[in-house]
Design a protein around this motif. Structure first.
Motif, PDB file in Angstrom:
ATOM      1  N   GLU A 102     -20.941  52.939 -32.664  1.00  0.00           N
ATOM      2  CA  GLU A 102     -21.527  51.600 -32.776  1.00  0.00           C
ATOM      3  C   GLU A 102     -22.265  51.215 -31.497  1.00  0.00           C
ATOM      4  O   GLU A 102     -23.377  50.677 -31.551  1.00  0.00           O
ATOM      5  N   LYS A 103     -21.671  51.486 -30.354  1.00  0.00           N
ATOM      6  CA  LYS A 103     -22.282  51.147 -29.072  1.00  0.00           C
ATOM      7  C   LYS A 103     -23.619  51.871 -28.896  1.00  0.00           C
ATOM      8  O   LYS A 103     -24.613  51.277 -28.478  1.00  0.00           O
ATOM      9  N   ARG A 104     -23.659  53.137 -29.261  1.00  0.00           N
ATOM     10  CA  ARG A 104     -24.883  53.932 -29.107  1.00  0.00           C
ATOM     11  C   ARG A 104     -25.966  53.490 -30.093  1.00  0.00           C
ATOM     12  O   ARG A 104     -27.141  53.439 -29.753  1.00  0.00           O
ATOM     13  N   VAL A 105     -25.558  53.185 -31.307  1.00  0.00           N
ATOM     14  CA  VAL A 105     -26.537  52.719 -32.299  1.00  0.00           C
ATOM     15  C   VAL A 105     -27.082  51.348 -31.894  1.00  0.00           C
ATOM     16  O   VAL A 105     -28.281  51.079 -32.010  1.00  0.00           O
ATOM     17  N   ARG A 106     -26.223  50.483 -31.391  1.00  0.00           N
ATOM     18  CA  ARG A 106     -26.683  49.166 -30.930  1.00  0.00           C
ATOM     19  C   ARG A 106     -27.707  49.326 -29.803  1.00  0.00           C
ATOM     20  O   ARG A 106     -28.751  48.678 -29.812  1.00  0.00           O
ATOM     21  N   ALA A 107     -27.443  50.206 -28.855  1.00  0.00           N
ATOM     22  CA  ALA A 107     -28.383  50.429 -27.740  1.00  0.00           C
ATOM     23  C   ALA A 107     -29.713  50.988 -28.263  1.00  0.00           C
ATOM     24  O   ALA A 107     -30.786  50.566 -27.820  1.00  0.00           O
ATOM     25  N   ALA A 108     -29.645  51.912 -29.210  1.00  0.00           N
ATOM     26  CA  ALA A 108     -30.869  52.481 -29.783  1.00  0.00           C
ATOM     27  C   ALA A 108     -31.633  51.425 -30.577  1.00  0.00           C
ATOM     28  O   ALA A 108     -32.870  51.385 -30.549  1.00  0.00           O
ATOM     29  N   GLY A 109     -30.911  50.563 -31.287  1.00  0.00           N
ATOM     30  CA  GLY A 109     -31.562  49.476 -32.023  1.00  0.00           C
ATOM     31  C   GLY A 109     -32.246  48.498 -31.084  1.00  0.00           C
ATOM     32  O   GLY A 109     -33.362  48.030 -31.357  1.00  0.00           O
ATOM     33  N   ASN A 127     -23.934  56.937 -40.286  1.00  0.00           N
ATOM     34  CA  ASN A 127     -22.567  57.288 -40.650  1.00  0.00           C
ATOM     35  C   ASN A 127     -21.636  56.562 -39.676  1.00  0.00           C
ATOM     36  O   ASN A 127     -21.989  56.389 -38.514  1.00  0.00           O
ATOM     37  N   PRO A 128     -20.476  56.127 -40.116  1.00  0.00           N
ATOM     38  CA  PRO A 128     -19.571  55.408 -39.210  1.00  0.00           C
ATOM     39  C   PRO A 128     -19.089  56.231 -38.013  1.00  0.00           C
ATOM     40  O   PRO A 128     -18.547  55.685 -37.072  1.00  0.00           O
ATOM     41  N   ASN A 140     -17.723  58.342 -46.043  1.00  0.00           N
ATOM     42  CA  ASN A 140     -18.837  59.195 -45.636  1.00  0.00           C
ATOM     43  C   ASN A 140     -20.188  58.607 -46.001  1.00  0.00           C
ATOM     44  O   ASN A 140     -21.169  58.821 -45.297  1.00  0.00           O
ATOM     45  N   GLY A 141     -20.249  57.893 -47.075  1.00  0.00           N
ATOM     46  CA  GLY A 141     -21.512  57.289 -47.481  1.00  0.00           C
ATOM     47  C   GLY A 141     -21.494  55.779 -47.419  1.00  0.00           C
ATOM     48  O   GLY A 141     -22.348  55.116 -48.009  1.00  0.00           O
ATOM     49  N   ALA A 142     -20.538  55.207 -46.700  1.00  0.00           N
ATOM     50  CA  ALA A 142     -20.357  53.751 -46.696  1.00  0.00           C
ATOM     51  C   ALA A 142     -21.600  52.991 -46.267  1.00  0.00           C
ATOM     52  O   ALA A 142     -21.823  51.868 -46.708  1.00  0.00           O
ATOM     53  N   LEU A 143     -22.427  53.590 -45.427  1.00  0.00           N
ATOM     54  CA  LEU A 143     -23.605  52.886 -44.920  1.00  0.00           C
ATOM     55  C   LEU A 143     -24.901  53.359 -45.570  1.00  0.00           C
ATOM     56  O   LEU A 143     -25.937  52.718 -45.405  1.00  0.00           O
ATOM     57  N   THR A 144     -24.871  54.475 -46.298  1.00  0.00           N
ATOM     58  CA  THR A 144     -26.088  54.990 -46.927  1.00  0.00           C
ATOM     59  C   THR A 144     -26.089  54.838 -48.451  1.00  0.00           C
ATOM     60  O   THR A 144     -27.118  54.513 -49.034  1.00  0.00           O
ATOM     61  N   ILE A 145     -24.958  55.041 -49.078  1.00  0.00           N
ATOM     62  CA  ILE A 145     -24.900  54.968 -50.541  1.00  0.00           C
ATOM     63  C   ILE A 145     -25.360  53.606 -51.078  1.00  0.00           C
ATOM     64  O   ILE A 145     -26.091  53.552 -52.064  1.00  0.00           O
ATOM     65  N   MET A 191     -29.214  56.722 -36.552  1.00  0.00           N
ATOM     66  CA  MET A 191     -29.440  55.294 -36.752  1.00  0.00           C
ATOM     67  C   MET A 191     -30.219  55.139 -38.059  1.00  0.00           C
ATOM     68  O   MET A 191     -31.222  55.806 -38.272  1.00  0.00           O
ATOM     69  N   GLN A 192     -29.740  54.254 -38.901  1.00  0.00           N
ATOM     70  CA  GLN A 192     -30.401  53.998 -40.180  1.00  0.00           C
ATOM     71  C   GLN A 192     -31.201  52.708 -40.064  1.00  0.00           C
ATOM     72  O   GLN A 192     -30.708  51.691 -39.578  1.00  0.00           O
TER      73      GLN A 192
END
Length: 195
Positions: free
Chosen positions: A3-10, A107-108, A132-137, A161-162
């Protein structure tokens, strides 16, 4: 850690693209067991006469799912699928009334080992197979365009990052993905792979 890395990339993407970040809660209905079985209808059609005779050629999870769907799937389950799909569409429409894009992890957790067919661990915590698909499905279900872009590695495994866009605004989504690719290029060959 993901989460921390995705937030920074966002945040970096928002800066590069001139976007303003806002936190908007996204709460979708559980799609669960019925949805997984409903999706096997298309596979069953494609297998035709090869199923069940060739079931041993399928992964254990797919073979089990097809057996379960054949034995238990019914109109009541399909009604539950349609109710959840409708609710998910309505909730995503509410989100996109407030924002232009949603940025989240793909992915989480980091990618799991290639020999794992059904990951049930996030870090040291056991989770259900639906994780596994909680954020993409959900995006597959509601039809919002989404792109997964690699952002960095964690313990030698990729973190994605999605970026999710509004219906019919695929080009804007691809433009954002191109910004990530241009500003933070990803190696074309995986670290440690033979060339």
């Amino acid at each position: 850690e993901v989460e921390k890395r995705v937030r920074a990339a966002g945040e970096a993407l928002a800066k590069d693209a001139g976007l303003e970040l806002v936190d908007v809660p996204v709460t979708l209905p559980g799609l669960g067991f019925e949805w997984a079985l409903a999706n096997l209808c298309q596979l069953r059609r494609q297998l035709g006469d090869a199923y069940p005779e060739r079931k041993d050629d399928l992964t254990l999870e797919i073979a089990f799912g097809l057996h379960l769907a054949t034995e238990q799937f019914n109109l009541d389950m399909m009604a539950n699928v349609e109710a959840a799909r409708t609710e998910a569409n309505e909730r995503m429409a509410e989100v996109f009334d407030k924002v232009d894009f949603v940025i989240c992890a793909t992915n989480p957790d980091v990618a799991y080992a290639a020999d794992v067919t059904l990951n049930q661990m996030v870090g040291d915590r056991q989770v259900g197979p639906e994780n596994n698909g909680a954020l993409t499905i959900p995006m597959n279900i509601v039809g919002n365009p989404a792109a997964s872009v690699p952002i960095e590695q964690l313990d030698g495994l990729p973190v994605g990052m999605q970026i999710i866009g509004r219906h019919h605004e695929d080009q804007l989504l691809l433009d954002l993905a191109a910004i990530v690719e241009r500003e933070r290029p990803w190696p074309l060959v995986a670290t440690g792979s033979p060339i």
